[in-house]
Scaffold this motif. Structure first.
Motif, PDB file in Angstrom:
ATOM      1  N   ALA A 288       0.846  -1.199   0.000  1.00 61.05           N
ATOM      2  CA  ALA A 288       0.000   0.000   0.000  1.00 61.05           C
ATOM      3  C   ALA A 288       0.882   1.250   0.000  1.00 61.05           C
ATOM      4  CB  ALA A 288      -0.896  -0.001   1.229  1.00 61.05           C
ATOM      5  N   VAL A 289       0.419   2.276  -0.691  1.00 62.00           N
ATOM      6  CA  VAL A 289       1.181   3.535  -0.746  1.00 62.00           C
ATOM      7  C   VAL A 289       0.360   4.603  -0.029  1.00 62.00           C
ATOM      8  CG1 VAL A 289       2.278   5.220  -2.285  1.00 62.00           C
ATOM      9  CG2 VAL A 289       2.111   2.822  -2.990  1.00 62.00           C
ATOM     10  N   PRO A 290       0.912   5.219   1.039  1.00 62.15           N
ATOM     11  CA  PRO A 290       0.131   6.216   1.779  1.00 62.15           C
ATOM     12  C   PRO A 290      -0.284   7.393   0.893  1.00 62.15           C
ATOM     13  CG  PRO A 290       2.162   5.645   2.962  1.00 62.15           C
ATOM     14  CD  PRO A 290       2.253   5.013   1.606  1.00 62.15           C
ATOM     15  N   ALA A 291      -1.545   7.835   1.045  1.00 66.94           N
ATOM     16  CA  ALA A 291      -2.067   8.943   0.217  1.00 66.94           C
ATOM     17  C   ALA A 291      -1.186  10.185   0.360  1.00 66.94           C
ATOM     18  CB  ALA A 291      -3.516   9.250   0.609  1.00 66.94           C
ATOM     19  N   GLU A 292      -0.654  10.435   1.567  1.00 63.04           N
ATOM     20  CA  GLU A 292       0.160  11.656   1.776  1.00 63.04           C
ATOM     21  C   GLU A 292       1.428  11.604   0.912  1.00 63.04           C
ATOM     22  OE1 GLU A 292      -0.121   9.422   4.875  1.00 63.04           O
ATOM     23  OE2 GLU A 292      -2.151   9.998   4.297  1.00 63.04           O
ATOM     24  N   GLN A 293       1.988  10.404   0.761  1.00 63.51           N
ATOM     25  CA  GLN A 293       3.197  10.240  -0.065  1.00 63.51           C
ATOM     26  C   GLN A 293       2.884  10.552  -1.538  1.00 63.51           C
ATOM     27  OE1 GLN A 293       5.151   6.490   0.856  1.00 63.51           O
ATOM     28  NE2 GLN A 293       5.965   6.304  -1.216  1.00 63.51           N
TER      29      GLN A 293
ATOM     30  N   GLU B 225     -11.112   7.997  -3.920  1.00 60.25           N
ATOM     31  CA  GLU B 225     -11.684   9.200  -3.286  1.00 60.25           C
ATOM     32  C   GLU B 225     -10.675   9.828  -2.334  1.00 60.25           C
ATOM     33  OE1 GLU B 225     -15.392   8.070  -1.484  1.00 60.25           O
ATOM     34  OE2 GLU B 225     -16.235   7.550  -3.460  1.00 60.25           O
ATOM     35  N   ARG B 226      -9.980   9.003  -1.551  1.00 61.58           N
ATOM     36  CA  ARG B 226      -9.030   9.562  -0.570  1.00 61.58           C
ATOM     37  C   ARG B 226      -7.882  10.279  -1.267  1.00 61.58           C
ATOM     38  NH1 ARG B 226     -10.165   4.948   2.060  1.00 61.58           N
ATOM     39  NH2 ARG B 226      -8.314   3.798   1.409  1.00 61.58           N
ATOM     40  N   VAL B 227      -7.344   9.641  -2.305  1.00 63.52           N
ATOM     41  CA  VAL B 227      -6.178  10.239  -2.973  1.00 63.52           C
ATOM     42  C   VAL B 227      -6.585  11.507  -3.729  1.00 63.52           C
ATOM     43  CG1 VAL B 227      -4.399   9.893  -4.732  1.00 63.52           C
ATOM     44  CG2 VAL B 227      -4.905   8.065  -3.104  1.00 63.52           C
ATOM     45  N   VAL B 228      -7.681  11.438  -4.503  1.00 61.74           N
ATOM     46  CA  VAL B 228      -8.109  12.617  -5.263  1.00 61.74           C
ATOM     47  C   VAL B 228      -8.434  13.763  -4.294  1.00 61.74           C
ATOM     48  CG1 VAL B 228      -9.909  13.551  -6.790  1.00 61.74           C
ATOM     49  CG2 VAL B 228      -8.870  11.331  -7.300  1.00 61.74           C
ATOM     50  N   ALA B 229      -9.172  13.449  -3.232  1.00 56.50           N
ATOM     51  CA  ALA B 229      -9.533  14.487  -2.263  1.00 56.50           C
ATOM     52  C   ALA B 229      -8.283  15.074  -1.602  1.00 56.50           C
ATOM     53  CB  ALA B 229     -10.489  13.933  -1.210  1.00 56.50           C
ATOM     54  N   GLY B 230      -7.242  14.282  -1.463  1.00 57.22           N
ATOM     55  CA  GLY B 230      -5.995  14.742  -0.835  1.00 57.22           C
ATOM     56  C   GLY B 230      -5.360  15.896  -1.589  1.00 57.22           C
ATOM     57  N   PHE B 231      -5.647  16.009  -2.888  1.00 57.18           N
ATOM     58  CA  PHE B 231      -5.076  17.101  -3.684  1.00 57.18           C
ATOM     59  C   PHE B 231      -5.886  18.390  -3.562  1.00 57.18           C
ATOM     60  CE2 PHE B 231      -2.794  13.644  -5.670  1.00 57.18           C
ATOM     61  CZ  PHE B 231      -1.572  14.222  -5.993  1.00 57.18           C
ATOM     62  N   GLY B 232      -7.039  18.319  -2.887  1.00 52.15           N
ATOM     63  CA  GLY B 232      -7.881  19.519  -2.803  1.00 52.15           C
ATOM     64  C   GLY B 232      -8.668  19.660  -4.089  1.00 52.15           C
ATOM     65  N   ALA B 233      -8.279  20.620  -4.940  1.00 52.33           N
ATOM     66  CA  ALA B 233      -9.037  20.868  -6.186  1.00 52.33           C
ATOM     67  C   ALA B 233      -8.724  19.794  -7.228  1.00 52.33           C
ATOM     68  CB  ALA B 233      -8.676  22.239  -6.720  1.00 52.33           C
ATOM     69  N   PRO B 234      -9.758  19.301  -7.946  1.00 53.79           N
ATOM     70  CA  PRO B 234      -9.543  18.248  -8.946  1.00 53.79           C
ATOM     71  C   PRO B 234      -9.227  18.761 -10.347  1.00 53.79           C
ATOM     72  CG  PRO B 234     -11.873  18.635  -8.677  1.00 53.79           C
ATOM     73  CD  PRO B 234     -11.177  19.603  -7.757  1.00 53.79           C
ATOM     74  N   ASP B 235      -9.244  20.095 -10.557  1.00 53.76           N
ATOM     75  CA  ASP B 235      -9.206  20.607 -11.931  1.00 53.76           C
ATOM     76  C   ASP B 235      -7.903  20.320 -12.667  1.00 53.76           C
ATOM     77  OD1 ASP B 235      -8.915  22.465  -9.700  1.00 53.76           O
ATOM     78  OD2 ASP B 235      -8.072  23.825 -11.196  1.00 53.76           O
ATOM     79  N   ARG B 236      -6.805  20.060 -11.962  1.00 53.89           N
ATOM     80  CA  ARG B 236      -5.555  19.750 -12.683  1.00 53.89           C
ATOM     81  C   ARG B 236      -5.227  18.256 -12.620  1.00 53.89           C
ATOM     82  NH1 ARG B 236      -1.137  23.837 -10.620  1.00 53.89           N
ATOM     83  NH2 ARG B 236       0.163  22.960 -12.263  1.00 53.89           N
ATOM     84  N   LEU B 237      -6.219  17.454 -12.248  1.00 51.23           N
ATOM     85  CA  LEU B 237      -5.972  16.004 -12.137  1.00 51.23           C
ATOM     86  C   LEU B 237      -6.594  15.234 -13.292  1.00 51.23           C
ATOM     87  CD1 LEU B 237      -6.670  15.356  -8.343  1.00 51.23           C
ATOM     88  CD2 LEU B 237      -4.464  15.787  -9.447  1.00 51.23           C
ATOM     89  N   ALA B 238      -5.936  14.123 -13.648  1.00 49.42           N
ATOM     90  CA  ALA B 238      -6.510  13.124 -14.554  1.00 49.42           C
ATOM     91  C   ALA B 238      -6.318  11.776 -13.867  1.00 49.42           C
ATOM     92  CB  ALA B 238      -5.774  13.153 -15.888  1.00 49.42           C
ATOM     93  N   VAL B 239      -7.022  10.761 -14.348  1.00 46.43           N
ATOM     94  CA  VAL B 239      -6.835   9.424 -13.757  1.00 46.43           C
ATOM     95  C   VAL B 239      -6.437   8.426 -14.838  1.00 46.43           C
ATOM     96  CG1 VAL B 239      -8.230   9.672 -11.676  1.00 46.43           C
ATOM     97  CG2 VAL B 239      -9.366   9.101 -13.836  1.00 46.43           C
ATOM     98  N   HIS B 240      -5.640   7.457 -14.422  1.00 48.37           N
ATOM     99  CA  HIS B 240      -5.040   6.493 -15.355  1.00 48.37           C
ATOM    100  C   HIS B 240      -5.109   5.118 -14.682  1.00 48.37           C
ATOM    101  CE1 HIS B 240      -1.709   5.484 -18.352  1.00 48.37           C
ATOM    102  NE2 HIS B 240      -1.530   4.516 -17.461  1.00 48.37           N
ATOM    103  N   PHE B 241      -6.177   4.399 -14.989  1.00 53.44           N
ATOM    104  CA  PHE B 241      -6.370   3.113 -14.318  1.00 53.44           C
ATOM    105  C   PHE B 241      -6.039   1.942 -15.231  1.00 53.44           C
ATOM    106  CE2 PHE B 241      -9.510   5.888 -12.088  1.00 53.44           C
ATOM    107  CZ  PHE B 241      -8.869   5.883 -10.856  1.00 53.44           C
ATOM    108  N   HIS B 242      -5.251   1.028 -14.695  1.00 54.04           N
ATOM    109  CA  HIS B 242      -5.102  -0.285 -15.342  1.00 54.04           C
ATOM    110  C   HIS B 242      -6.182  -1.183 -14.726  1.00 54.04           C
ATOM    111  CE1 HIS B 242      -1.366   0.233 -17.742  1.00 54.04           C
ATOM    112  NE2 HIS B 242      -1.294   1.326 -16.981  1.00 54.04           N
TER     113      HIS B 242
END
Ligand code: HMG
Ligand code: MG
Length: 310
Positions: free
Chosen positions: A168-173, A204-221
């Motif tokens: 597991a990789v901590p969300a803060e990291q 949800e935890r990781v995305v929310a950790g960044f605050g605003a989502p407007d500069r985020l994208a997601v890349h799921f395998h």
């Protein structure tokens, strides 16, 4: 059978709390083909890219300017860019890890690049021959020079939800590493679930950790079949760029247990059902993936491709 005859839902106004439009960042020609056993001929790659553009995909990640010995499948990057029939309104970004890669990409006339960092120590070493900290020193001058040359620069961060060596990789990291890429000047950060282990609560935890989502994208395998649920979780939080690969091709040669990306067809089917605009002609895309599966000699893992091309 076409998508509509097969029961593709009519577009409805997009559901509350979801974006009206999603930008699909198509990675089939890069992430998809970097993991193939055999090297796909450059003519086939070019036809693949052109068919994807004709199907309405407006961002096509074309290839990588990485060390050819590290990823022989993409060693033809110069040839590919030289043969590319660029279509209006379509961008063709490429992956670049270092100064040498940027020299090559600039000489090939690209207009956008993506750097790709790791959220974990082990993968930084295995994928980039660098430590977690050193990788930022490698990327910083690349980003500065690329921006000065007028290129658009995207950042990827791998192993955001789990690492095959570290668990597991901590969300803060993840947030700390991702912020460094955004602060460098990347216009967008794509959060990579490189080995496909994430689940929606974690997203949800990781995305929310960044605050605003407007500069985020997601890349799921899609190793554990969670990619679509994870995407929906990210859309509900306001993310509106989603990476996917035609036919569900993909994987990383330096990540144990990585399998294909979220299939673009599966994504499009869901977006249609949610009334979210995407600009893609699903039937043309399915025909492209069925053709590519023939070139590769095995069926597409995408459920939508299987259902519509049978
Ligand atoms: P290194 O061996 O440490 O390189 O590799 P170096 O800097 O020590 O240089 C050694 C030699 O390689 C030198 O040549 C350089 O010029 C040459 P020499 O002086 O000995 O003759 N060299 C290059 N040649 C061509 N192009 C280059 C290049 N760089 C150095 N760009 C390096 C370090 C970063 C290059 C290597 O580790 C590498 O290429 N890694 C790429 C691995 C990769 O592509 N992985 C897949 C993409 S990431 C991914 O799939 C995840 C993602 O999808 C998101 C997700 O799913 O999470 C994005
Ligand atoms: Mg990937």
């Amino acid at each position: 059978m076409g998508a509509r005859e097969a029961g593709l839902p009519e577009r409805v106004p997009s559901a509350a709390g979801l974006p009206d439009r999603v930008r699909i960042w198509e990675v089939g020609a890069r992430d998809g083909l970097q993991n193939e056993q055999s090297v796909v001929p450059v003519e086939v790659k070019l036809e693949f890219l052109d068919r994807l553009a004709a199907a309405g995909l407006s961002v096509l990640e074309a290839t990588s300017f990485v060390h050819p010995k590290w990823v022989p499948q993409l060693a033809d990057a110069e040839q590919l860019l030289a043969g590319l029939q660029r279509r209006e309104g379509v961008s063709y970004p490429v992956l670049v890890p270092n100064a040498r890669g940027l020299d090559r990409a600039l000489a090939a006339g690209v207009s956008g690049i993506a750097i790709f960092a790791s959220a974990t120590e082990t993968f930084a070493k295995r994928n980039l021959n660098s430590s977690l900290d050193e990788q930022f020193g490698m990327f910083e001058p690349v980003v500065t020079r690329a921006l000065a040359e007028g290129l658009e620069v995207r950042g990827y961060l791998s192993m955001c939800f789990g690492d095959p060596w570290e668990g597991a990789v901590p969300a803060e990291q993840v947030v700390a590493a991702g912020r460094r890429l955004l602060d460098m000047g990347c216009f967008q950060l794509s959060l990579g679930d490189t080995i496909g282990v994430a689940t929606p609560g974690q997203v949800e935890r990781v995305v929310a950790g960044f605050g605003a989502p407007d500069r985020l994208a997601v890349h799921f395998h899609d190793t554990y079949g969670q990619a679509l649920s994870n995407t929906l979780a990210a859309l509900r939080l306001g993310v509106s760029t989603v990476d996917s690969s035609a036919g569900g091709l993909g994987g990383c040669p330096y990540a144990e247990s990585a399998t294909g990306n979220l299939a673009t067809e599966d994504l499009v089917w869901m977006l249609d059902g949610l009334g979210i605009e995407h600009g893609v002609d699903l039937d043309a895309l399915v025909r492209t993936s069925a053709w590519m599966a023939q070139q590769l000699g095995r069926p597409s893992p995408s459920r939508v491709v299987q259902a519509l091309s049978g």
